[in-house]
Design a protein around this motif. Sequence first.
Motif, mmCIF file in Angstrom:
data_model
loop_
_atom_site.group_PDB
_atom_site.id
_atom_site.type_symbol
_atom_site.label_atom_id
_atom_site.label_comp_id
_atom_site.label_asym_id
_atom_site.label_seq_id
_atom_site.Cartn_x
_atom_site.Cartn_y
_atom_site.Cartn_z
ATOM 1 N N ALA A 162 -6.658 2.495 53.613
ATOM 2 C CA ALA A 162 -5.748 3.574 53.226
ATOM 3 C C ALA A 162 -4.884 3.983 54.411
ATOM 4 N N PRO A 163 -3.893 3.151 54.767
ATOM 5 C CA PRO A 163 -3.048 3.490 55.912
ATOM 6 C C PRO A 163 -2.211 4.735 55.672
ATOM 7 N N ASP A 164 -1.895 5.031 54.414
ATOM 8 C CA ASP A 164 -1.128 6.236 54.105
ATOM 9 C C ASP A 164 -2.112 7.398 53.950
ATOM 10 N N THR A 165 -2.418 8.032 55.081
ATOM 11 C CA THR A 165 -3.456 9.058 55.052
ATOM 12 C C THR A 165 -3.038 10.283 54.239
ATOM 13 N N THR A 166 -1.753 10.572 54.188
ATOM 14 C CA THR A 166 -1.293 11.710 53.409
ATOM 15 C C THR A 166 -1.568 11.484 51.933
ATOM 16 N N GLU A 167 -1.233 10.294 51.450
ATOM 17 C CA GLU A 167 -1.482 9.979 50.050
ATOM 18 C C GLU A 167 -2.975 9.914 49.763
ATOM 19 N N HIS A 168 -3.734 9.345 50.689
ATOM 20 C CA HIS A 168 -5.181 9.250 50.506
ATOM 21 C C HIS A 168 -5.801 10.640 50.457
ATOM 22 N N ALA A 169 -5.342 11.541 51.309
ATOM 23 C CA ALA A 169 -5.865 12.902 51.310
ATOM 24 C C ALA A 169 -5.561 13.594 49.993
ATOM 25 N N ARG A 170 -4.343 13.379 49.472
ATOM 26 C CA ARG A 170 -3.982 14.005 48.205
ATOM 27 C C ARG A 170 -4.888 13.515 47.077
ATOM 28 N N GLU A 171 -5.136 12.204 47.029
ATOM 29 C CA GLU A 171 -5.983 11.649 45.986
ATOM 30 C C GLU A 171 -7.431 12.131 46.130
ATOM 31 N N ALA A 172 -7.881 12.271 47.386
ATOM 32 C CA ALA A 172 -9.264 12.687 47.608
ATOM 33 C C ALA A 172 -9.521 14.098 47.102
ATOM 34 N N TYR A 173 -8.514 14.952 47.167
ATOM 35 C CA TYR A 173 -8.694 16.329 46.747
ATOM 36 C C TYR A 173 -8.474 16.524 45.252
ATOM 37 N N LEU A 174 -7.900 15.539 44.582
ATOM 38 C CA LEU A 174 -7.646 15.677 43.158
ATOM 39 C C LEU A 174 -8.818 15.139 42.350
ATOM 40 N N PRO A 175 -9.206 15.833 41.298
ATOM 41 C CA PRO A 175 -10.249 15.293 40.428
ATOM 42 C C PRO A 175 -9.725 14.091 39.655
ATOM 43 N N LYS A 176 -10.638 13.229 39.246
ATOM 44 C CA LYS A 176 -10.231 12.086 38.437
ATOM 45 C C LYS A 176 -9.697 12.569 37.092
ATOM 46 N N PRO A 177 -8.726 11.871 36.530
ATOM 47 C CA PRO A 177 -8.219 12.277 35.210
ATOM 48 C C PRO A 177 -9.297 12.123 34.142
ATOM 49 N N ARG A 178 -9.146 12.827 33.060
ATOM 50 C CA ARG A 178 -10.164 12.890 32.005
ATOM 51 C C ARG A 178 -10.616 11.501 31.523
ATOM 52 N N PRO A 179 -9.719 10.537 31.304
ATOM 53 C CA PRO A 179 -10.182 9.236 30.803
ATOM 54 C C PRO A 179 -11.079 8.484 31.784
ATOM 55 N N GLU A 180 -11.012 8.824 33.073
ATOM 56 C CA GLU A 180 -11.822 8.120 34.077
ATOM 57 C C GLU A 180 -13.123 8.847 34.410
ATOM 58 N N ARG A 181 -13.384 9.926 33.720
ATOM 59 C CA ARG A 181 -14.585 10.711 33.990
ATOM 60 C C ARG A 181 -15.670 10.342 32.973
ATOM 61 N N HIS A 182 -16.903 10.274 33.447
ATOM 62 C CA HIS A 182 -17.999 9.860 32.572
ATOM 63 C C HIS A 182 -19.262 10.673 32.891
ATOM 64 N N GLY A 183 -20.071 10.905 31.889
ATOM 65 C CA GLY A 183 -21.359 11.534 32.090
ATOM 66 C C GLY A 183 -21.337 13.044 31.931
ATOM 67 N N VAL A 184 -22.539 13.584 31.778
ATOM 68 C CA VAL A 184 -22.744 15.030 31.618
ATOM 69 C C VAL A 184 -23.573 15.518 32.795
ATOM 70 N N ALA A 185 -23.026 16.459 33.554
ATOM 71 C CA ALA A 185 -23.723 17.011 34.718
ATOM 72 C C ALA A 185 -24.249 18.404 34.397
ATOM 73 N N LEU A 186 -25.450 18.668 34.855
ATOM 74 C CA LEU A 186 -26.027 20.006 34.784
ATOM 75 C C LEU A 186 -26.258 20.486 36.207
ATOM 76 N N CYS A 187 -25.576 21.553 36.598
ATOM 77 C CA CYS A 187 -25.691 22.104 37.951
ATOM 78 C C CYS A 187 -26.575 23.337 37.911
ATOM 79 N N LEU A 188 -27.633 23.325 38.715
ATOM 80 C CA LEU A 188 -28.579 24.436 38.777
ATOM 81 C C LEU A 188 -28.434 25.120 40.128
ATOM 82 N N SER A 189 -27.990 26.353 40.120
ATOM 83 C CA SER A 189 -27.635 27.062 41.349
ATOM 84 C C SER A 189 -28.860 27.505 42.131
#
Length: 441
Positions: free
Chosen positions: A25-52
């Motif tokens: 990832a030589p374009d660190t600005t673009e890589h940083a932007r992608e890293a902070y963005l959640p994956k779009p809905r079609p690429e997300r899978h599974g059900v998570a249960l978070c217990l605080s």
Amino acid sequence: MREAASERAESVAGHEDVAWDPAVAPDTTEHAREAYLPKPRPERHGVALCLSGGGSRAALFHLGVLRRLNETGVLSQVTTISSVSGGSILAAHLARTVPVWPAKGDPIPSFQERVVHSFEAFVRKNLRTAPLAERLLPWNLLRERTQIDKLVRLFDRHLNGARIEDLPGPPDAPRYVFCATDNVFATNWTIERERMGDYMAGYTREPPQWTVGRAAAASSCFPPLFDPMPIDVSPADLSRGDYRGDDRDALIRGLKLSDGGLYDNLALEPVWNDHEVVIVSDGGATFDPQADSWLWPRLKRYSTLMGVQATKIRKRWLIASYATQVMGGAYIGIGSPVANYRTGGPGYPEKLVDEVVSEVRTDLDAFSRAEIGVLQNHGYLIAEAALAKHLSRAPLKITPAPLHLPARELMDPSIVRGLLADSHRRKLPFGRGRWLPYVFE
């Protein structure tokens, strides 16, 4: 050099699995932007249960939530359980009592006999005092890991002493992720069946040789009662970490873990980016208005404010993600009355929730039958309200089921207020239940 490397890693790492590689990832600005963005809905899978986090109070609130999710067939559809502190204690118990899960959409059979009764027996124990008393023995005064080592032994004996690598996993059971806080790099340290570590220090190449009890203890060693837990891992055993400073090995040799809630009390970090449905059960501390006072209370208030603002940001982001349909799910909070979700239906009134139920102490002292029943009732009924209002729109199979309140006799607000009148108080130094027998274990 240390600060520069850390800033670089923070700038391109949105979560624990993102690593910066200039060759990829030589374009660190673009890589940083992608890293902070959640994956779009079609690429997300599974059900998570978070217990605080939130000690035994949170664990009992979560238990009520799980009871209703199980009755409606939602619990068996969970693919990942991410947990912190009190949530990790319940997750460790669940992993022991339900090693193999039913088909997705089916309730876990005999849930009350297998899970509920034994966990209620666990929270009636005072496991808080013995580690503190053992530290006061003359030969332990200078041994800072006394409390946490004792807590590990108690958790191994009374909670779950199985090895992490022997945990069941998909497709037979959910992926369990126990979260702690890396005190050196200020990141979320995860412990699971196949690895442990974080994106800065790196991850183990082999399954961690830890017990589930130790993972739960690392996740719940809240300061100052418990000193941090040393990871006891060689720098050579960790790889793929972002930190490349000359002092890397020295830092890792001194790396210690504290309560996971110090970094992320909602346990969102391992799942926020890639799960299609995220259900958060939050039994953490609520924030109460308080007049300014003298120096010592003011210093404590500053610390509280810093923690509260971090959790509020995560909650706002989470709810915004639901609203914009980035993911499905629901936030189920101990500070919320049922009226926040719907009008009508059983539930504790807002004033009782605010002044009594959400104020129950969070430590590992013995809990009374009334505290156990009320906290489960509240979690159960908030989960039912969340199912109707929010989870009905999520891609889940929800089977209608009649309500079976954990403690129907504890729904009268005046009775609850009387029985829980001093539940917010920590009784120091010895607590509310027998503790001396645990010193000799």
